[in-house]
Motif scaffolding. Structure first.
Motif, PDB file in Angstrom:
ATOM      1  N   ALA A   1      -5.624  -7.178  -3.063  1.00 58.63           N
ATOM      2  CA  ALA A   1      -6.707  -6.226  -3.296  1.00 58.63           C
ATOM      3  C   ALA A   1      -6.435  -5.399  -4.547  1.00 58.63           C
ATOM      4  N   LEU A   2      -5.178  -5.057  -4.777  1.00 62.39           N
ATOM      5  CA  LEU A   2      -4.826  -4.282  -5.972  1.00 62.39           C
ATOM      6  C   LEU A   2      -5.089  -5.053  -7.258  1.00 62.39           C
ATOM      7  N   SER A   3      -5.054  -6.381  -7.175  1.00 68.11           N
ATOM      8  CA  SER A   3      -5.288  -7.168  -8.392  1.00 68.11           C
ATOM      9  C   SER A   3      -6.715  -6.994  -8.900  1.00 68.11           C
ATOM     10  N   ARG A   4      -7.605  -6.520  -8.048  1.00 68.02           N
ATOM     11  CA  ARG A   4      -8.987  -6.271  -8.458  1.00 68.02           C
ATOM     12  C   ARG A   4      -9.251  -4.792  -8.720  1.00 68.02           C
ATOM     13  N   ALA A   5      -8.236  -3.960  -8.598  1.00 65.95           N
ATOM     14  CA  ALA A   5      -8.405  -2.512  -8.759  1.00 65.95           C
ATOM     15  C   ALA A   5      -8.079  -2.099 -10.187  1.00 65.95           C
ATOM     16  N   GLN A   6      -8.636  -0.971 -10.581  1.00 63.75           N
ATOM     17  CA  GLN A   6      -8.313  -0.390 -11.879  1.00 63.75           C
ATOM     18  C   GLN A   6      -7.052   0.460 -11.710  1.00 63.75           C
ATOM     19  N   GLY A   7      -6.307   0.620 -12.762  1.00 62.42           N
ATOM     20  CA  GLY A   7      -5.103   1.442 -12.708  1.00 62.42           C
ATOM     21  C   GLY A   7      -3.870   0.634 -13.054  1.00 62.42           C
ATOM     22  N   ARG A   8      -2.741   1.321 -13.091  1.00 61.90           N
ATOM     23  CA  ARG A   8      -1.488   0.689 -13.523  1.00 61.90           C
ATOM     24  C   ARG A   8      -1.023  -0.387 -12.557  1.00 61.90           C
ATOM     25  N   MET A   9      -1.162  -0.139 -11.250  1.00 64.93           N
ATOM     26  CA  MET A   9      -0.716  -1.130 -10.276  1.00 64.93           C
ATOM     27  C   MET A   9      -1.573  -2.384 -10.355  1.00 64.93           C
ATOM     28  N   GLY A  10      -2.877  -2.206 -10.548  1.00 63.20           N
ATOM     29  CA  GLY A  10      -3.756  -3.358 -10.705  1.00 63.20           C
ATOM     30  C   GLY A  10      -3.400  -4.162 -11.949  1.00 63.20           C
ATOM     31  N   GLU A  11      -3.106  -3.468 -13.051  1.00 66.31           N
ATOM     32  CA  GLU A  11      -2.682  -4.143 -14.277  1.00 66.31           C
ATOM     33  C   GLU A  11      -1.390  -4.912 -14.059  1.00 66.31           C
ATOM     34  N   TYR A  12      -0.469  -4.290 -13.317  1.00 67.54           N
ATOM     35  CA  TYR A  12       0.822  -4.914 -13.032  1.00 67.54           C
ATOM     36  C   TYR A  12       0.623  -6.233 -12.286  1.00 67.54           C
ATOM     37  N   VAL A  13      -0.195  -6.206 -11.227  1.00 69.00           N
ATOM     38  CA  VAL A  13      -0.414  -7.417 -10.428  1.00 69.00           C
ATOM     39  C   VAL A  13      -1.129  -8.480 -11.259  1.00 69.00           C
ATOM     40  N   ARG A  14      -2.143  -8.084 -12.019  1.00 72.52           N
ATOM     41  CA  ARG A  14      -2.860  -9.055 -12.856  1.00 72.52           C
ATOM     42  C   ARG A  14      -1.944  -9.674 -13.905  1.00 72.52           C
TER      43      ARG A  14
ATOM     44  N   GLY B   1       2.356 -14.137  -8.370  1.00 74.38           N
ATOM     45  CA  GLY B   1       1.975 -12.829  -8.886  1.00 74.38           C
ATOM     46  C   GLY B   1       1.649 -11.848  -7.781  1.00 74.38           C
ATOM     47  N   ILE B   2       0.984 -12.345  -6.733  1.00 73.51           N
ATOM     48  CA  ILE B   2       0.675 -11.492  -5.592  1.00 73.51           C
ATOM     49  C   ILE B   2       1.954 -11.108  -4.860  1.00 73.51           C
ATOM     50  N   VAL B   3       2.885 -12.050  -4.745  1.00 72.29           N
ATOM     51  CA  VAL B   3       4.173 -11.744  -4.105  1.00 72.29           C
ATOM     52  C   VAL B   3       4.933 -10.693  -4.920  1.00 72.29           C
ATOM     53  N   ALA B   4       4.891 -10.801  -6.245  1.00 72.98           N
ATOM     54  CA  ALA B   4       5.550  -9.800  -7.091  1.00 72.98           C
ATOM     55  C   ALA B   4       4.906  -8.430  -6.903  1.00 72.98           C
ATOM     56  N   GLY B   5       3.574  -8.397  -6.795  1.00 74.74           N
ATOM     57  CA  GLY B   5       2.884  -7.133  -6.553  1.00 74.74           C
ATOM     58  C   GLY B   5       3.227  -6.550  -5.191  1.00 74.74           C
ATOM     59  N   ALA B   6       3.341  -7.422  -4.183  1.00 73.43           N
ATOM     60  CA  ALA B   6       3.721  -6.954  -2.846  1.00 73.43           C
ATOM     61  C   ALA B   6       5.139  -6.403  -2.848  1.00 73.43           C
ATOM     62  N   HIS B   7       6.019  -7.026  -3.611  1.00 74.75           N
ATOM     63  CA  HIS B   7       7.395  -6.548  -3.699  1.00 74.75           C
ATOM     64  C   HIS B   7       7.453  -5.180  -4.370  1.00 74.75           C
ATOM     65  N   LYS B   8       6.681  -5.011  -5.432  1.00 74.76           N
ATOM     66  CA  LYS B   8       6.619  -3.710  -6.116  1.00 74.76           C
ATOM     67  C   LYS B   8       6.051  -2.651  -5.176  1.00 74.76           C
ATOM     68  N   LEU B   9       5.006  -3.026  -4.436  1.00 74.50           N
ATOM     69  CA  LEU B   9       4.390  -2.102  -3.486  1.00 74.50           C
ATOM     70  C   LEU B   9       5.381  -1.704  -2.390  1.00 74.50           C
ATOM     71  N   ALA B  10       6.166  -2.667  -1.919  1.00 76.35           N
ATOM     72  CA  ALA B  10       7.179  -2.367  -0.897  1.00 76.35           C
ATOM     73  C   ALA B  10       8.233  -1.410  -1.443  1.00 76.35           C
TER      74      ALA B  10
ATOM     75  N   LEU C   1       1.346  -6.337   3.160  1.00 71.34           N
ATOM     76  CA  LEU C   1       1.692  -6.097   1.755  1.00 71.34           C
ATOM     77  C   LEU C   1       1.038  -7.124   0.830  1.00 71.34           C
ATOM     78  N   LEU C   2       0.981  -8.381   1.267  1.00 68.04           N
ATOM     79  CA  LEU C   2       0.352  -9.408   0.438  1.00 68.04           C
ATOM     80  C   LEU C   2      -1.144  -9.164   0.294  1.00 68.04           C
ATOM     81  N   LYS C   3      -1.804  -8.776   1.382  1.00 72.96           N
ATOM     82  CA  LYS C   3      -3.239  -8.486   1.307  1.00 72.96           C
ATOM     83  C   LYS C   3      -3.504  -7.256   0.430  1.00 72.96           C
ATOM     84  N   ALA C   4      -2.638  -6.266   0.532  1.00 71.51           N
ATOM     85  CA  ALA C   4      -2.793  -5.065  -0.298  1.00 71.51           C
ATOM     86  C   ALA C   4      -2.590  -5.404  -1.775  1.00 71.51           C
ATOM     87  N   ALA C   5      -1.594  -6.235  -2.068  1.00 74.13           N
ATOM     88  CA  ALA C   5      -1.356  -6.615  -3.465  1.00 74.13           C
ATOM     89  C   ALA C   5      -2.507  -7.445  -4.007  1.00 74.13           C
TER      90      ALA C   5
END
Length: 117
Positions: free
Chosen positions: A37-50, A61-70, A31-35
């Motif tokens: 990677a999402l920080s460099r992606a376009q889209g709402r999830m990428g915006e959220y992590v950034r 911030g990456i942990v917060a993105g991983a939590h949202k992804l989970a 989940l942390l690696k996915a979050a």
């Protein structure tokens, strides 16, 4: 005198315990690696992590993105529905009211007023 177990029985118990303990760590890493990677992606999830990386710092911030992804993955598993980005980032009336109240509170600090556009 304490009971002694055979070494092979003890090793089996250790293996079972290690497997149980290691599984959540593996999911955490994925989940942390996915979050990240999402920080460099376009889209709402990428915006959220950034946004959270900017607010909390890179690691948090990456942990917060991983939590949202989970939470998104868990909702997909429980409901059996595919991922829908519009539902994942849906603005509810309660969240909109909370955001507006936060803006009003921020405007009060430097004696500003909030004017509708």
């Amino acid at each position: 005198m304490p009971l002694q177990q055979k070494s092979d029985e003890l090793q089996t118990q250790r293996d079972r315990l290690n497997l149980v303990e290691a599984t959540p760590v593996r999911w955490r890493i994925v989940l942390l690696k996915a979050a990240d990677a999402l920080s460099r992606a376009q889209g709402r999830m990428g915006e959220y992590v950034r946004r959270f990386k900017g607010r909390l710092g890179k690691a948090e911030g990456i942990v917060a993105g991983a939590h949202k992804l989970a939470r998104i993955i868990w909702a997909m598993v429980v409901s059996g529905q595919p991922y829908d980005e519009s539902k994942a980032f849906l603005t509810t009336p309660a969240s909109q009211a909370r955001r507006l109240q936060n803006l009003r509170n921020q405007a009060k600090a430097p004696n500003m007023t909030l004017v509708p556009a």
